[in-house]
Design an enzyme around this catalytic site. Structure first.
Site, PDB file in Angstrom:
ATOM      1  N   THR A  21      -3.931  -5.299  -7.484  1.00 47.74           N
ATOM      2  CA  THR A  21      -4.090  -6.298  -6.255  1.00 47.74           C
ATOM      3  C   THR A  21      -4.292  -5.351  -4.263  1.00 47.74           C
ATOM      4  O   THR A  21      -5.076  -5.890  -3.847  1.00 47.74           O
ATOM      5  CB  THR A  21      -4.093  -6.784  -6.174  1.00 47.74           C
ATOM      6  OG1 THR A  21      -4.322  -7.338  -7.422  1.00 47.74           O
ATOM      7  CG2 THR A  21      -4.773  -8.897  -5.061  1.00 47.74           C
ATOM      8  N   SER A  68      -3.345  -2.760 -13.401  1.00 49.03           N
ATOM      9  CA  SER A  68      -1.929  -3.081 -13.536  1.00 49.03           C
ATOM     10  C   SER A  68      -1.745  -3.229 -15.163  1.00 49.03           C
ATOM     11  O   SER A  68      -1.304  -2.501 -15.959  1.00 49.03           O
ATOM     12  CB  SER A  68      -0.858  -2.997 -13.115  1.00 49.03           C
ATOM     13  OG  SER A  68      -0.466  -4.351 -12.945  1.00 49.03           O
ATOM     14  N   THR A 101       0.734  -6.101  -9.616  1.00 49.02           N
ATOM     15  CA  THR A 101       1.683  -7.055  -9.498  1.00 49.02           C
ATOM     16  C   THR A 101       1.972  -7.624 -11.548  1.00 49.02           C
ATOM     17  O   THR A 101       2.546  -7.708 -11.960  1.00 49.02           O
ATOM     18  CB  THR A 101       1.883  -8.517  -8.727  1.00 49.02           C
ATOM     19  OG1 THR A 101       0.853  -8.813  -9.325  1.00 49.02           O
ATOM     20  CG2 THR A 101       1.773  -8.018  -7.464  1.00 49.02           C
ATOM     21  N   ASP A 102       0.775  -7.421 -12.516  1.00 45.69           N
ATOM     22  CA  ASP A 102       0.785  -8.187 -13.701  1.00 45.69           C
ATOM     23  C   ASP A 102       1.861  -7.146 -14.123  1.00 45.69           C
ATOM     24  O   ASP A 102       2.319  -8.417 -15.040  1.00 45.69           O
ATOM     25  CB  ASP A 102      -0.518  -8.621 -13.724  1.00 45.69           C
ATOM     26  CG  ASP A 102      -1.547  -8.960 -14.243  1.00 45.69           C
ATOM     27  OD1 ASP A 102      -1.318  -9.745 -13.027  1.00 45.69           O
ATOM     28  OD2 ASP A 102      -3.075  -8.958 -13.493  1.00 45.69           O
TER      29      ASP A 102
END
Ligand code: SIN
Length: 332
Positions: A21, A68, A101-102
């Site tokens: 993101t 990710s 971030t995932d």
């Protein structure tokens, strides 16, 4: 202003892009969800914060531009190899990796276990795409470079910077699906603040990491498959053996509470351990320790199931015995 860097002492920080993101673009600035992750290169991200040049001399590279959720252990391995190459250059003082971030917590912990360096390594992400109003990417990147250029960051293992907070790669976990304060450190992961580029550390990790780790990239060809079995009331225990049947070399159990599981899961686990499969017990809970209630089961300590999976993959990749794996879960 403890971290103001003058031109004379400017550090060279390498920024390696991997997507997410933080590099996401959407057609509308109010579209916070329907964007393409990893669409922008690192340079267009840096162009949004020209003041970053005052913090350090920068070199950049787009390693990949993925969301990710599509990162695989093979991507982590290749990313780590490139990161180690960059860090081995005498003129590079630190590394910043931009990421989605995932699965950031798993990638950051993997780097923390394998990079043979004491130089600062900082992983950074964002919750709002670069095209959105109030995007957090540019300020998070500014703060990440400030942390990477700060001498206090040396020897602290891989650090994660988001939302003005410095968190250890071992402790970090994504705890909110949409808000900016998503990255938490659990009980022991939060190490300090970084506000408008001003770095303040209050703690350091005490487990082995980076240059003190025994896991070296030169000894790892690939990461063997390890699955996570998530306990839920009445779960069908046969799913556990299906994991082994499908080729899992190890299993991490996300147990209830302090590491409990149903009798039917216990029976399956017993058989798998007898067959030589390494099984690690962790908890669905966010914090706290687990206990071992079955001989042969390895205690995951306070690691989350997804971090325990990373450590078990690495340990299996270098041929550790169950006893050595038990030690690894205490030391890392
Ligand atoms: C991703 O993990 O690539 C998408 C979500 C994010 O970066 O916040």
């Amino acid at each position: 202003m403890q971290n103001m860097i003058t031109d004379k002492t400017k550090k060279k920080i390498f920024v390696l892009g991997s997507g997410g993101t933080i590099a996401g673009l959407a057609a509308s600035p109010v579209d916070f969800m329907g964007y393409t992750a990893g669409a922008a290169g690192v340079d267009s991200l840096l162009n949004r914060v020209p003041e970053i040049d005052e913090l350090a001399e920068l070199e950049t590279e787009d390693f990949c531009g993925i969301a990710s959720e599509n990162a695989t252990p093979e991507v982590w391995l290749n990313l780590a190899r490139r990161a180690e190459q960059i860090l081995s250059a005498d003129d590079v003082d630190g590394l910043v990796v931009t990421s989605g971030t995932d699965t950031l917590e798993e990638m950051a912990y993997f780097l923390n276990l394998v990079l043979d360096t004491a130089k600062p390594v900082v992983v950074v992400g964002a919750m709002r795409p670069l095209s959105a109003y109030g995007t957090d990417g540019p300020v998070n990147l500014y703060n990440a470079v400030a942390v990477a250029a700060n001498p206090q960051s040396e020897g602290k293992g891989v650090l994660v910077v988001m939302n003005d907070t410095i968190i250890s790669a071992r402790g970090v976990n994504k705890q909110d699906s949409c808000r900016l304060n998503t990255m938490g450190g659990g009980d022991f992961g939060t190490l300090g603040y970084v506000v408008a580029g001003n770095v303040h550390f209050s703690a350091a990790p005490c487990q082995r990491h980076t240059h003190n780790s025994e896991f070296r990239l030169t000894e790892i060809r690939d990461l063997p498959p390890v699955d996570i079995f998530y306990m839920s009331a009445g779960v069908d225990a046969r799913l556990l053996s299906a994991m082994a049947d499908l080729g899992a070399c190890g299993v991490v159990l996300a147990g209830f509470g302090n590491g409990t599981f149903s009798d039917s899961v216990g029976d399956q686990l017993h058989d798998l351990i007898d067959e030589g499969l390494v099984c690690v017990i962790t908890s669905r809970c966010q914090t706290g320790l687990v206990r071992v209630t079955m001989p042969g089961l390895v205690a995951g300590g306070d690691l989350s199931p997804q971090k325990a999976r990373v450590l078990l993959m690495l340990a299996l990749a270098v041929g550790k015995t169950t006893e050595e794996i038990e030690r690894c879960f205490i030391e890392y």
